[in-house]
Each structure stands twice: as C-alpha cells, then as structure tokens.
Design a protein around this motif. Sequence first.
Motif, mmCIF file in Angstrom:
data_model
loop_
_atom_site.group_PDB
_atom_site.id
_atom_site.type_symbol
_atom_site.label_atom_id
_atom_site.label_comp_id
_atom_site.label_asym_id
_atom_site.label_seq_id
_atom_site.Cartn_x
_atom_site.Cartn_y
_atom_site.Cartn_z
ATOM 1 N N LYS A 36 22.247 -9.553 -14.052
ATOM 2 C CA LYS A 36 22.837 -10.713 -13.374
ATOM 3 C C LYS A 36 23.444 -10.373 -12.019
ATOM 4 C CE LYS A 36 23.608 -13.343 -17.540
ATOM 5 N NZ LYS A 36 24.562 -13.992 -18.434
ATOM 6 N N GLN A 37 23.472 -9.106 -11.647
ATOM 7 C CA GLN A 37 23.959 -8.705 -10.334
ATOM 8 C C GLN A 37 22.802 -8.587 -9.331
ATOM 9 O OE1 GLN A 37 25.173 -6.984 -13.283
ATOM 10 N NE2 GLN A 37 26.658 -8.647 -13.131
ATOM 11 N N GLY A 38 21.569 -8.777 -9.808
ATOM 12 C CA GLY A 38 20.413 -8.719 -8.926
ATOM 13 C C GLY A 38 19.788 -7.343 -8.804
ATOM 14 N N TYR A 39 20.144 -6.434 -9.663
ATOM 15 C CA TYR A 39 19.487 -5.126 -9.658
ATOM 16 C C TYR A 39 18.255 -5.189 -10.545
ATOM 17 C CZ TYR A 39 23.447 -3.178 -7.213
ATOM 18 O OH TYR A 39 24.399 -2.912 -6.262
ATOM 19 N N ARG A 40 17.210 -4.514 -10.102
ATOM 20 C CA ARG A 40 15.957 -4.514 -10.840
ATOM 21 C C ARG A 40 15.613 -3.099 -11.281
ATOM 22 N NH1 ARG A 40 11.968 -2.311 -7.704
ATOM 23 N NH2 ARG A 40 10.213 -3.104 -8.905
ATOM 24 N N LEU A 41 14.895 -3.022 -12.348
ATOM 25 C CA LEU A 41 14.357 -1.751 -12.821
ATOM 26 C C LEU A 41 12.854 -1.813 -12.621
ATOM 27 C CD1 LEU A 41 14.889 0.953 -14.277
ATOM 28 C CD2 LEU A 41 14.511 -0.257 -16.426
ATOM 29 N N GLY A 42 12.324 -0.884 -11.840
ATOM 30 C CA GLY A 42 10.886 -0.813 -11.604
ATOM 31 C C GLY A 42 10.301 0.351 -12.370
ATOM 32 N N TYR A 43 9.256 0.916 -11.819
ATOM 33 C CA TYR A 43 8.585 2.028 -12.488
ATOM 34 C C TYR A 43 9.163 3.382 -12.114
ATOM 35 C CZ TYR A 43 5.156 -1.127 -14.446
ATOM 36 O OH TYR A 43 4.558 -2.122 -15.158
ATOM 37 N N GLY A 44 10.233 3.414 -11.326
ATOM 38 C CA GLY A 44 10.938 4.662 -11.091
ATOM 39 C C GLY A 44 10.549 5.455 -9.863
ATOM 40 N N GLY A 45 9.609 4.982 -9.073
ATOM 41 C CA GLY A 45 9.208 5.731 -7.892
ATOM 42 C C GLY A 45 10.091 5.489 -6.681
ATOM 43 N N GLY A 46 10.883 4.417 -6.707
ATOM 44 C CA GLY A 46 11.767 4.102 -5.585
ATOM 45 C C GLY A 46 11.050 3.522 -4.370
ATOM 46 N N VAL A 92 0.865 -1.174 0.000
ATOM 47 C CA VAL A 92 0.000 0.000 0.000
ATOM 48 C C VAL A 92 0.909 1.233 0.000
ATOM 49 C CG1 VAL A 92 -1.714 1.316 1.309
ATOM 50 C CG2 VAL A 92 -1.817 -1.196 1.276
ATOM 51 N N VAL A 93 0.639 2.154 -0.914
ATOM 52 C CA VAL A 93 1.368 3.421 -0.959
ATOM 53 C C VAL A 93 0.660 4.397 -0.024
ATOM 54 C CG1 VAL A 93 2.060 5.376 -2.386
ATOM 55 C CG2 VAL A 93 2.132 3.059 -3.328
ATOM 56 N N ILE A 94 1.402 4.912 0.952
ATOM 57 C CA ILE A 94 0.835 5.894 1.866
ATOM 58 C C ILE A 94 0.982 7.301 1.290
ATOM 59 C CG2 ILE A 94 1.000 6.913 4.177
ATOM 60 C CD1 ILE A 94 -0.243 4.108 4.035
ATOM 61 N N LYS A 95 2.201 7.641 0.868
ATOM 62 C CA LYS A 95 2.388 8.904 0.152
ATOM 63 C C LYS A 95 3.684 8.853 -0.650
ATOM 64 C CE LYS A 95 4.056 11.929 3.840
ATOM 65 N NZ LYS A 95 3.743 13.005 4.741
ATOM 66 N N ALA A 96 3.796 9.783 -1.587
ATOM 67 C CA ALA A 96 4.947 9.827 -2.485
ATOM 68 C C ALA A 96 6.243 9.973 -1.698
ATOM 69 C CB ALA A 96 4.796 10.972 -3.466
ATOM 70 N N ASN A 97 7.290 9.389 -2.227
ATOM 71 C CA ASN A 97 8.641 9.473 -1.672
ATOM 72 C C ASN A 97 8.778 8.830 -0.300
ATOM 73 O OD1 ASN A 97 9.608 10.868 -3.978
ATOM 74 N ND2 ASN A 97 8.696 12.737 -3.160
ATOM 75 N N GLU A 98 7.910 7.887 0.020
ATOM 76 C CA GLU A 98 8.028 7.107 1.250
ATOM 77 C C GLU A 98 7.989 5.635 0.885
ATOM 78 O OE1 GLU A 98 5.454 8.063 4.461
ATOM 79 O OE2 GLU A 98 6.052 10.164 4.496
ATOM 80 N N GLY A 99 8.293 4.793 1.860
ATOM 81 C CA GLY A 99 8.231 3.363 1.635
ATOM 82 C C GLY A 99 6.795 2.873 1.640
ATOM 83 N N LEU A 100 6.646 1.612 1.329
ATOM 84 C CA LEU A 100 5.343 0.966 1.307
ATOM 85 C C LEU A 100 5.010 0.402 2.682
ATOM 86 C CD1 LEU A 100 6.077 -1.122 -1.904
ATOM 87 C CD2 LEU A 100 4.613 0.906 -1.795
ATOM 88 N N ILE A 101 3.732 0.256 2.949
ATOM 89 C CA ILE A 101 3.297 -0.567 4.068
ATOM 90 C C ILE A 101 2.600 -1.769 3.450
ATOM 91 C CG2 ILE A 101 3.063 1.395 5.661
ATOM 92 C CD1 ILE A 101 -0.049 0.924 5.357
ATOM 93 N N PHE A 102 2.316 -2.766 4.257
ATOM 94 C CA PHE A 102 1.675 -3.977 3.750
ATOM 95 C C PHE A 102 0.445 -4.282 4.591
ATOM 96 C CE2 PHE A 102 6.002 -4.033 2.417
ATOM 97 C CZ PHE A 102 5.938 -4.483 1.122
ATOM 98 N N ARG A 103 -0.634 -4.643 3.891
ATOM 99 C CA ARG A 103 -1.873 -5.019 4.558
ATOM 100 C C ARG A 103 -2.255 -6.435 4.120
ATOM 101 N NH1 ARG A 103 -4.102 -1.185 7.512
ATOM 102 N NH2 ARG A 103 -3.654 0.997 7.060
ATOM 103 N N ARG A 117 13.156 1.962 -1.082
ATOM 104 C CA ARG A 117 13.018 2.518 0.271
ATOM 105 C C ARG A 117 12.478 1.471 1.235
ATOM 106 N NH1 ARG A 117 11.772 7.011 -2.843
ATOM 107 N NH2 ARG A 117 9.552 6.550 -2.942
ATOM 108 N N THR A 118 11.504 0.712 0.787
ATOM 109 C CA THR A 118 10.885 -0.311 1.632
ATOM 110 C C THR A 118 11.864 -1.429 1.954
ATOM 111 O OG1 THR A 118 8.740 0.201 0.644
ATOM 112 C CG2 THR A 118 8.949 -1.926 1.783
ATOM 113 N N LEU A 119 12.592 -1.913 0.958
ATOM 114 C CA LEU A 119 13.532 -3.012 1.181
ATOM 115 C C LEU A 119 14.633 -2.613 2.156
ATOM 116 C CD1 LEU A 119 13.894 -4.490 -2.410
ATOM 117 C CD2 LEU A 119 12.449 -5.287 -0.529
#
Length: 146
Positions: free
Chosen positions: A80-90, A30-41, A94-96
């Motif tokens: 192959k180093q384990g880096y991922r590309l997501g949608y760019g919001g970070g 769950v996104v609480i607000k921009a530029n913060e980590g995620l929470i999980f429900r 931040r969560t990990l």
Amino acid sequence: AGYWPIGSELDVKPLLDSLHQKGCTCLLPVVIKANEGLIFREWIPQDSLRLSDMGVFEPTSNRPMGEPSTLLVPLLAFDKQGYRLGYGGGYYDRTLKVLRSRANNKNQKLEVIGVCYAGQIVERVPHDEFDQRIDWVITEEGLIRF
C-alpha cells in the motif's frame, strides 16, 4: 511503454494493440546488459520480436528508441506504500530513477503504473533506498493511486 508478459504476468498486449490503433507510440523495454537500466524501442503489432538472453521478448535493434512518459510495469507483489517486488534484477528501479530525473529536469512527470491481479497485494514489500515506488496499480478490481 508496456512490457511483453512472461509466465503468469498480466497480459497487456491487447491494451498495447488498442493504444497503437489510437495513434499512441508504444514502446517495449530492452535489456542492454546486466546491472544497467533499460532502454525502450518502438513497437507496432506487426513487429517480430527477438528473445533476449533474459528470456523476454523485445524489439529488434532496428526499431527506433524512445523515452516513455508513462510506463506499465509488471510485478510479483506490491504494498500500500507503492513499492513493488519484481524479479530481482533491479532493471526497473535503475530505469525509473533515470527517467524520473529526466522528467523532473523538463518539469514533467513520469507516470508508473503497476499491472497485476488484486491478490498480489502484500502487507509490506521489502525495500531500500534504491527501490523506486510506483504511482498506480491497475488490477481486475480497479485502480489504486499511491
């Protein structure tokens, strides 16, 4: 924790259903607000989800919060180093970082598993000191551990 797929992301809903049937507690981000980590429900198959401002379906605020020990994460590409590309919001980076710190403090390990198609591997994903590596990738061709 899993995710509710958007666009061409690999659909993990059948896996989440199966895990729930086996007695696992399933969580969605769950996104609480921009530029913060995620929470999980918590999520169960009968739940109604709400469409967030980010265009992602997520559990409603009346569902209990939880902290995952294993995360299935979507990605656009990985290397192959384990880096991922997501949608760019970070959001995941931040969560990990926070979840890994908490797990380390408890002498536990957070397992982060990217879920995608084998064709999404690239030579190199651009990254910096803020980007978090994933531990595994699951594709239709098998499992890769980093």
